[in-house]
Design a protein around this motif. Structure first.
Motif, PDB file in Angstrom:
ATOM      1  N   GLY A 266      -6.052   3.136   1.347  1.00 43.27           N
ATOM      2  CA  GLY A 266      -4.635   2.969   2.123  1.00 43.27           C
ATOM      3  C   GLY A 266      -3.676   4.053   0.922  1.00 43.27           C
ATOM      4  O   GLY A 266      -2.723   3.877   1.490  1.00 43.27           O
ATOM      5  N   ILE A 267      -4.284   4.299  -0.032  1.00 40.81           N
ATOM      6  CA  ILE A 267      -3.559   4.922  -0.952  1.00 40.81           C
ATOM      7  C   ILE A 267      -3.787   6.423  -2.008  1.00 40.81           C
ATOM      8  O   ILE A 267      -5.228   6.719  -1.972  1.00 40.81           O
ATOM      9  CB  ILE A 267      -3.408   3.783  -2.241  1.00 40.81           C
ATOM     10  N   GLU A 294      -4.287  16.667   4.854  1.00 42.94           N
ATOM     11  CA  GLU A 294      -5.936  16.232   5.096  1.00 42.94           C
ATOM     12  C   GLU A 294      -6.356  15.050   4.626  1.00 42.94           C
ATOM     13  O   GLU A 294      -7.638  14.513   5.270  1.00 42.94           O
ATOM     14  CB  GLU A 294      -6.515  17.484   3.464  1.00 42.94           C
ATOM     15  N   GLU A 295      -5.672  14.104   3.965  1.00 42.45           N
ATOM     16  CA  GLU A 295      -5.862  12.774   3.539  1.00 42.45           C
ATOM     17  C   GLU A 295      -5.824  11.727   5.112  1.00 42.45           C
ATOM     18  O   GLU A 295      -6.698  10.542   5.224  1.00 42.45           O
ATOM     19  CB  GLU A 295      -5.289  12.546   2.714  1.00 42.45           C
ATOM     20  N   VAL A 310       1.648   6.458  -1.188  1.00 36.55           N
ATOM     21  CA  VAL A 310       1.518   7.791  -1.881  1.00 36.55           C
ATOM     22  C   VAL A 310       2.092   8.131  -3.258  1.00 36.55           C
ATOM     23  O   VAL A 310       3.173   7.873  -3.240  1.00 36.55           O
ATOM     24  CB  VAL A 310       2.084   9.088  -1.551  1.00 36.55           C
ATOM     25  N   ILE A 311       1.349   7.884  -4.176  1.00 34.14           N
ATOM     26  CA  ILE A 311       1.436   8.064  -5.747  1.00 34.14           C
ATOM     27  C   ILE A 311       1.455   9.460  -6.473  1.00 34.14           C
ATOM     28  O   ILE A 311       0.614  10.208  -6.493  1.00 34.14           O
ATOM     29  CB  ILE A 311       0.069   6.527  -6.346  1.00 34.14           C
ATOM     30  N   VAL A 312       2.652   9.549  -6.701  1.00 35.97           N
ATOM     31  CA  VAL A 312       2.817  11.377  -8.046  1.00 35.97           C
ATOM     32  C   VAL A 312       2.913  10.517  -9.117  1.00 35.97           C
ATOM     33  O   VAL A 312       3.908   9.861  -9.183  1.00 35.97           O
ATOM     34  CB  VAL A 312       4.032  11.383  -7.170  1.00 35.97           C
ATOM     35  N   GLU A 374      -2.775   2.891 -12.774  1.00 32.87           N
ATOM     36  CA  GLU A 374      -3.444   1.132 -12.839  1.00 32.87           C
ATOM     37  C   GLU A 374      -1.972   0.531 -12.347  1.00 32.87           C
ATOM     38  O   GLU A 374      -2.084  -0.131 -10.893  1.00 32.87           O
ATOM     39  CB  GLU A 374      -3.917   1.112 -13.782  1.00 32.87           C
ATOM     40  N   GLU A 375      -0.915   0.078 -12.578  1.00 29.63           N
ATOM     41  CA  GLU A 375      -0.016  -0.549 -12.696  1.00 29.63           C
ATOM     42  C   GLU A 375       0.697  -0.285 -10.899  1.00 29.63           C
ATOM     43  O   GLU A 375       0.743  -0.918 -10.078  1.00 29.63           O
ATOM     44  CB  GLU A 375       1.125  -0.374 -13.018  1.00 29.63           C
ATOM     45  N   ALA A 376       0.732   0.617 -10.538  1.00 30.89           N
ATOM     46  CA  ALA A 376       1.032   1.611  -9.351  1.00 30.89           C
ATOM     47  C   ALA A 376      -0.075   0.702  -8.282  1.00 30.89           C
ATOM     48  O   ALA A 376       0.104   0.134  -7.244  1.00 30.89           O
ATOM     49  CB  ALA A 376       1.791   2.560  -9.164  1.00 30.89           C
ATOM     50  N   VAL A 377      -0.858   1.413  -8.758  1.00 32.36           N
ATOM     51  CA  VAL A 377      -2.005   1.093  -7.875  1.00 32.36           C
ATOM     52  C   VAL A 377      -2.394  -0.321  -7.568  1.00 32.36           C
ATOM     53  O   VAL A 377      -2.033  -1.268  -6.398  1.00 32.36           O
ATOM     54  CB  VAL A 377      -3.840   0.945  -8.102  1.00 32.36           C
ATOM     55  N   GLY A 378      -2.125  -1.013  -8.482  1.00 29.73           N
ATOM     56  CA  GLY A 378      -2.192  -2.515  -7.735  1.00 29.73           C
ATOM     57  C   GLY A 378      -1.147  -3.715  -7.176  1.00 29.73           C
ATOM     58  O   GLY A 378      -1.504  -4.337  -6.350  1.00 29.73           O
ATOM     59  N   VAL A 379      -0.105  -2.619  -7.391  1.00 22.91           N
ATOM     60  CA  VAL A 379       0.907  -3.354  -6.570  1.00 22.91           C
ATOM     61  C   VAL A 379       1.137  -3.369  -5.069  1.00 22.91           C
ATOM     62  O   VAL A 379       1.399  -3.656  -4.055  1.00 22.91           O
ATOM     63  CB  VAL A 379       1.969  -2.793  -7.559  1.00 22.91           C
ATOM     64  N   CYS A 380       0.056  -1.829  -5.684  1.00 23.80           N
ATOM     65  CA  CYS A 380       0.825  -1.166  -3.583  1.00 23.80           C
ATOM     66  C   CYS A 380      -0.917  -1.796  -3.397  1.00 23.80           C
ATOM     67  O   CYS A 380      -0.932  -2.563  -1.678  1.00 23.80           O
ATOM     68  CB  CYS A 380      -0.068   0.651  -4.026  1.00 23.80           C
TER      69      CYS A 380
END
Length: 399
Positions: A266-267, A294-295, A310-312, A374-380
């Motif tokens: 999902g990310i 593509e994703e 979408v994390i940039v 890592e922090e952004a993925v954890g929150v998302c």
């Protein structure tokens, strides 16, 4: 005559070390003799033109009108730039052999100062020529005192020995320079460039072809032009990566370099590895949009969790201009139309200031800007978990 030339070249090259001051003075004397003949011819032609235009008398004052001043300024600038570039390039070439450092600023000051004071005495243009530097190097000279010895030898040659070299063929004197320059050709370095970077080899080979078949100036222009073209290509086509999580760690790396790195469901995590300018803004927008498409197609084919974030990662984005900010605003609208949330990671201080002034951070929301991936993925991930828990309860109430 052609059969005897190799032996002459060998003998002259072999004796170059012991006869260095004389042969250096001889080569310069031959050049000065040739230049003096050309200068005398030009002066005679100029005097005849003045005599025809002004009659028997010569003008008392020469007025430099704008056309001639502009020509003189252009010629001076071009000559100065080429002389400076040649001097620094030659100095760095010999610095690699002797393993010492060359400061370009000091070289510029030294060459400029010499030319300023030399112009007061009608001195010849002062620079660091490759040919005489090669002879100086192969003669075993260690310090700048060798220039004093060479200057004295040149002065004595010009004063007393010039008639002896007047009829000497230039090809004989050029054999000294050619034999000295052959030792400076490093074949191993060219092979090393070919193995490591083909583009660097192209720059090296272009400079070599320009110097051999043209002049030092042509070689420098070719090398600089190709190098600038390479920089423009790198700026216009910056690298972008898809990041994945390394198993049993909190690190996120390029999935192409680390095949074992897996995607977070999902990310989509992207990294921009260059400043964002007008030259690459359109390319980045198209490239990132292609990554998203593509994703989404990959997720539909696998039947896994739909793409939601979408994390940039902007750690490598050192700067951004107004075109780059406009690109982010357009990309934000594209992401909103797809029902996705844009998340920024670690934008630099300069980038953050510009994004704040443009109100872009207000549009995206300050809560969607994080320090690490890592922090952004954890929150998302936590948001997706809460969403998944809320949806089954909603479905049961509807049923």
């Amino acid at each position: 005559m052609s059969k005897n030339f190799p032996s002459i070249k060998f003998v002259v090259a072999k004796k170059a070390d012991s006869l260095y001051p004389v042969v250096s003075g001889a080569s310069i004397a031959a050049k000065v003799t040739r230049d003096r003949a050309v200068r005398d011819w030009v002066l005679d032609e100029t005097a005849d033109n003045i005599h025809r235009n002004f009659g028997s008398g010569y003008p008392a004052d020469l007025v430099f009108v704008s056309p001639y001043m502009s020509t003189a300024i252009k010629t001076g600038l071009i000559t100065g730039i080429i002389a400076l570039a040649e001097g620094i390039a030659v100095g760095r070439s010999f610095a690699m052999f002797k393993n010492y450092h060359i400061d370009g600023n000091k070289e510029m000051i030294a060459i400029g100062t010499m030319n300023i004071f030399g112009s007061l005495t009608s001195c010849y243009l002062t620079t660091g020529p490759f040919s005489r530097s090669a002879v100086n190097y192969n003669a075993g000279c260690k310090t700048a005192a060798s220039n004093i010895v060479m200057s004295i030898a040149v002065m004595l040659t010009l004063l007393f020995l010039t008639p002896l070299f007047h009829y000497t063929p230039l090809v004989v004197l050029s054999a000294i320079i050619v034999s000295a320059m052959l030792g400076l050709i490093d074949y191993q370095a060219a092979i090393h460039l070919w193995k490591i970077d083909k583009f660097d080899f192209l720059v090296c080979f272009s400079a070599y072809i320009g110097v051999v078949f043209g002049s030092v100036e042509i070689g420098l222009v070719l090398a600089v032009a190709i190098s600038v073209l390479r920089v423009l290509l790198f700026i216009a086509r910056p690298r972008t990566f898809v990041l994945g999580n390394i198993p049993n760690s909190s690190a996120y790396r390029n999935v192409e370099h680390y095949p074992n790195a897996h995607h977070v469901p999902g990310i989509l995590i992207l990294e921009i590895d260059a400043p964002i300018y007008f030259a690459n803004a359109s390319y980045l927008r198209e490239r990132i949009t292609r990554w998203i498409n593509e994703e989404e197609e990959k997720i539909k084919g696998a039947g896994s969790t739909s793409l939601q974030y979408v994390i940039v990662d902007m750690t490598a984005v050192a700067n951004i201009d107004t075109s780059g900010i406009s690109m982010l605003e357009e990309f934000k609208k594209t992401v909103d139309r797809k029902g996705l949330q844009l998340v920024l990671v670690n934008p630099g201080s300069e980038v953050t200031k510009k994004l704040n002034k443009s109100k872009f951070l207000d549009e995206i929301g300050h809560k969607w800007v994080y320090v690490t991936v890592e922090e952004a993925v954890g929150v998302c991930s936590s948001f997706m978990l809460h969403t998944q828990k809320a949806n089954p309860m909603k479905d049961e109430s509807e049923g």
